[in-house]
Enzyme design. Structure first.
Site, PDB file in Angstrom:
ATOM      1  N   ASP A 180     -42.901  15.071  84.635  1.00 38.30           N
ATOM      2  CA  ASP A 180     -43.945  14.553  83.761  1.00 38.30           C
ATOM      3  C   ASP A 180     -44.906  13.753  84.647  1.00 38.30           C
ATOM      4  OD1 ASP A 180     -45.181  13.811  81.207  1.00 38.30           O
ATOM      5  OD2 ASP A 180     -44.446  11.797  81.690  1.00 38.30           O
ATOM      6  N   LYS A 181     -46.207  13.862  84.395  1.00 37.57           N
ATOM      7  CA  LYS A 181     -47.172  13.195  85.278  1.00 37.57           C
ATOM      8  C   LYS A 181     -47.215  11.687  85.057  1.00 37.57           C
ATOM      9  CE  LYS A 181     -51.662  12.948  84.568  1.00 37.57           C
ATOM     10  NZ  LYS A 181     -52.020  11.525  84.840  1.00 37.57           N
ATOM     11  N   THR A 182     -47.606  11.291  83.871  1.00 37.65           N
ATOM     12  CA  THR A 182     -47.879   9.879  83.619  1.00 37.65           C
ATOM     13  C   THR A 182     -46.595   9.069  83.573  1.00 37.65           C
ATOM     14  OG1 THR A 182     -49.822  10.527  82.336  1.00 37.65           O
ATOM     15  CG2 THR A 182     -49.047   8.256  82.101  1.00 37.65           C
ATOM     16  N   THR A 201     -48.360  17.632  81.700  1.00 33.02           N
ATOM     17  CA  THR A 201     -49.101  16.471  81.213  1.00 33.02           C
ATOM     18  C   THR A 201     -49.942  16.852  79.997  1.00 33.02           C
ATOM     19  OG1 THR A 201     -50.743  14.787  81.810  1.00 33.02           O
ATOM     20  CG2 THR A 201     -51.005  16.953  82.809  1.00 33.02           C
ATOM     21  N   GLY A 202     -50.268  15.875  79.200  1.00 35.68           N
ATOM     22  CA  GLY A 202     -51.193  16.079  78.089  1.00 35.68           C
ATOM     23  C   GLY A 202     -52.629  15.883  78.504  1.00 35.68           C
ATOM     24  N   LYS A 258     -43.622  20.108  75.027  1.00 38.54           N
ATOM     25  CA  LYS A 258     -43.222  19.957  76.429  1.00 38.54           C
ATOM     26  C   LYS A 258     -41.961  20.759  76.760  1.00 38.54           C
ATOM     27  CE  LYS A 258     -45.391  15.673  77.935  1.00 38.54           C
ATOM     28  NZ  LYS A 258     -45.209  14.381  78.611  1.00 38.54           N
ATOM     29  N   ASP A 307     -40.084  10.066  81.333  1.00 36.22           N
ATOM     30  CA  ASP A 307     -39.767   8.694  80.950  1.00 36.22           C
ATOM     31  C   ASP A 307     -40.156   8.333  79.527  1.00 36.22           C
ATOM     32  OD1 ASP A 307     -42.538   8.655  81.193  1.00 36.22           O
ATOM     33  OD2 ASP A 307     -42.561   6.597  81.934  1.00 36.22           O
ATOM     34  N   ASP A 340     -40.794  13.089  76.043  1.00 42.61           N
ATOM     35  CA  ASP A 340     -40.101  13.871  77.071  1.00 42.61           C
ATOM     36  C   ASP A 340     -38.677  14.218  76.650  1.00 42.61           C
ATOM     37  OD1 ASP A 340     -42.286  13.712  78.812  1.00 42.61           O
ATOM     38  OD2 ASP A 340     -41.616  11.793  79.615  1.00 42.61           O
TER      39      ASP A 340
END
Length: 694
Positions: free
Chosen positions: A376-378, A528-529, A556, A575, A579
């Site tokens: 996950d990016k963020t 990512t969104g 996701k 996180d 997710d």
């Protein structure tokens, strides 16, 4: 109940941790070691030394030993009773734990190692006793005595090893101080027991002291050593408003912390629970070892029965007894039962010390096969916090522009405003005074600076005021926009005087983590969104192979399914609440420890820190643990396959026989080899693995 008491309740420290070491074949506990209830390493140690002292005269007066070494032991009245008397004491004292363990295995219908040992020493004792009174011809007092001594030594060493591995839990409990300094309403400080702290209390943490409970800093700032929780060796700076974790150490300054979690609710207690659960859970390899150990019991009994029958038919009753006892001894699945539990204990405690919390042993075992990691990016690859990444002033004075924007944003609580103020302070920009601060919802903020009205805002502000970006900065702004940066324009006296780019900060460790995964042949994907251009910009910077952008939270897990359909074994790292479905669907779910409880509950592995390099450490530990497990299994199983026929006397025709005492030595040696091999797992370096793996 404080966190120390929680640790004692959930994880017995060494004297009781060994209270379960006996059924290697029963498939319970650590390879079935749960039959030594009430016993400790000290008990086996004491019985070993006393039994050894009693065994020495038995060996010295043994006819076979005298014949081998060509001496004659001095005789005196009653010297012929040395072997039967001392042998009986050794059997009843040193052999008693094994006899008790054998009866427990019979009652629980889980035959295993203790029953094999119990049968072997009982047969040897009865045969020797009847021979001493003239009813039988086989007398093996010295072999019986040595056998019991070697068994006691082996169990003492084994239980010490497992106790040391489990000692990580007790060590975690010892991290907490016994007392805390509670700050009273009148400002005075009073020392209280840690168990007396309650949520809402404010505690004083002096330089060099440990934080007594989880909480939020309400006064002060300091560098904290959190290595005992996160595995990160470098101190981290914490200030007012930041959360701190119980057991972390304030290195250079005093702090006042408002407690928000005590006892079982602290992060440390949670770590202890996860470590305990992981050590108690079984991997597929453990299940295989348990089945093999249980099967070995029946193989050993069958082999012993066949040995008795064959040697009896050959007319050698003495050999029938000696050979069958040797078979029972040498077939004890001691090493087989220890092969997996010891590796599990060591790997779990080692991972906990490095900030890797294993909730599910199967997840750790599967990690070695992962060939695709989806981040996950963020909040995972990035910090989830915007920072100023570019400043473009129309007149070329970027520092003055940044100071002007910081003046306008100084009273705003918006994350982008805080990022601008922080950047100005970090770069030492001169920030003038501002007044008449006003917020323009959805457009920006405005204030009066040095008599001029200054506004800071995004594209909506420019559209509303009909302003165009000046040519001197337009190309720069276009480049920022193409990589997905958030852009704020600074307007002074009705004219755009510059622009500032802000982007989610990529963690400096992310590139190292991805490079290390690539060196291992792992495909790295990101989800990512965010808009496609934002995701692509981050992916280019980090060298990510695949990007899933503009993904809705509820979709996701479909990205995980897509990778799995293409034949990948997938680890998902995230996180957030959104997710959780993806973490659950992945072959291995890895939650960043700073994330939400929902994400953590959905994962099999939890990272106590936010460092993505820990994913590489998980992979390293998984491979190393599996390697040690398989090595131990092959050694333990191979040893028994080779030793049982020799013990039965299949090569007696060639003059090759395996004495009972030698069989006991070999069995214990096999256990020691397995234990030492497992201990080598401690030498695996997890902290530098992301940087140095190749």
């Amino acid at each position: 109940m404080d966190a120390r008491e929680t640790a004692v309740r959930h994880h017995d420290t060494e004297p009781r941790a060994e209270a379960g070491h006996g059924d290697h074949g029963g498939g319970t506990g650590h390879g079935g070691h749960d039959k030594h209830e009430g016993h400790s390493p000290a008990m086996f140690r004491d019985r070993f030394w006393l039994s050894l002292l009693l065994t020495l005269p038995v060996v010295v007066y043994a006819d076979m030993i005298q014949e081998w070494f060509g001496y004659t032991a001095p005789t005196f009245l009653g010297s012929n009773l040395i072997a039967p008397v001392l042998g009986t004491v050794i059997f009843l004292y040193g052999g008693w734990p094994f006899v008790v363990g054998a009866f427990r295995e019979i009652r629980s219908r889980a035959p295993g190692m203790m029953l094999l040992i119990g049968m072997a020493i009982t047969v040897a004792y009865v045969a020797s006793l009847t021979a001493s009174v003239g009813l039988f011809t086989v007398e093996v007092w010295w072999e019986l005595s040595l056998l019991i001594v070697i068994m006691l030594l082996g169990h003492w060493m084994e239980m010490r090893a497992i106790g040391q591995a489990r000692g990580a839990l007790a060590a975690l409990a010892e991290l907490l101080p016994d007392e805390a300094e509670r700050v009273n309403d009148d400002g005075s400080v009073h020392t209280v027991h840690i168990g007396d702290l309650a949520v809402g209390d404010v505690v004083l943490v002096r330089p060099g002291a440990r934080v007594p409970a989880d909480g939020e800093i309400v006064q002060g700032a300091a560098d904290l050593d959190e290595s005992m929780i996160t595995g990160e060796s470098n101190p981290v700076t914490r200030g007012e408003g930041d959360r701190v974790i119980a057991a972390s150490v304030s290195i250079d300054s005093s702090l006042r912390v408002r407690v928000d979690a005590v006892g079982e609710n602290t992060a440390l207690a949670g770590i202890q629970r996860l470590v305990a659960e992981a050590q108690e859970s079984k991997s597929r390899t453990q299940v295989l070892a348990d089945r093999a150990a249980a099967l070995l019991f029946y193989v050993a009994v069958s082999a012993a029965a066949i040995t008795v029958a064959v040697w009896t038919l050959l007319g050698d009753a003495d050999a029938a007894v000696v050979r069958s006892v040797t078979v029972l001894i040498i077939a004890c699945p001691h090493a087989l039962g220890l092969a997996i539990p010891l590796v599990t204990s060591i790997s779990t405690s080692k991972s906990a010390r490095n900030g890797i919390l294993v909730k599910d042993r199967l997840a750790m075992e599967r990690m070695r096969d992962v060939d695709a990691v989806l981040f996950d990016k963020t909040g995972t690859l990035t910090k989830g916090e915007h920072a100023v990444t570019g400043v473009a002033a129309a007149d070329g004075d970027d520092e003055a522009l940044l100071g002007l924007a910081a003046a306008v944003e100084s009273e705003s609580e918006h994350p982008l405003a805080r990022a601008i103020v922080a950047a100005a302070a970090e770069r030492g920009a001169d920030v003038p005074s501002a007044s008449s601060f006003r917020s323009m919802t959805g457009r920006g903020v405005r204030a009066t600076v040095d008599g001029h009205e200054v506004a800071v805002g995004g594209p909506a502000l420019l559209r509303e005021w009909g302003l165009d970006v000046p040519d001197s900065v337009s190309d720069t702004v276009t480049g920022w926009r193409n990589r997905g940066a958030a852009i704020l324009h600074v307007v002074k006296a009705g004219e755009i005087v510059g622009a500032i780019a802000l982007e989610d900060q990529v963690r400096p460790e992310s590139r190292q983590a991805i490079d290390a995964l690539h060196r291992r042949g792992v495909t790295v994907a990101m989800i990512t969104g965010d808009a496609q251009q934002v995701a692509d910009a981050v992916a280019r910077g980090l060298g990510i192979d695949e990007v899933y952008a503009e993904v809705l939270p509820e979709d996701k897990d479909s990205a995980v399914a897509d990778l799995q359909r293409r034949g990948h074994t997938v680890a998902m790292v995230g996180d957030g609440v959104n997710d959780a479905p993806a973490l659950a669907r992945a072959d291995v779910g890895i939650a960043i420890g700073a994330g939400t409880d929902v994400a953590i509950e959905s994962a099999g592995i939890v990272l106590a820190s936010d460092d993505p390099r820990a994913v590489v450490a998980v992979s390293t530990l998984s491979a190393a643990s599996y390697r040690k497990m398989t090595q131990n299994l092959w050694w333990a199983a191979g040893y028994n396959l080779a030793a049982i026929p020799l013990a039965a006397g299949v090569l007696a025709w060639a003059g090759i026989v395996l004495p009972m005492a030698v069989g006991a030595v070999l069995m214990s040696l096999s256990t020691i080899i397995v234990a030492l091999n497992a201990q080598l797992l401690r030498r695996v370096d997890l902290r530098s693995t992301a940087v140095s793996s190749g």
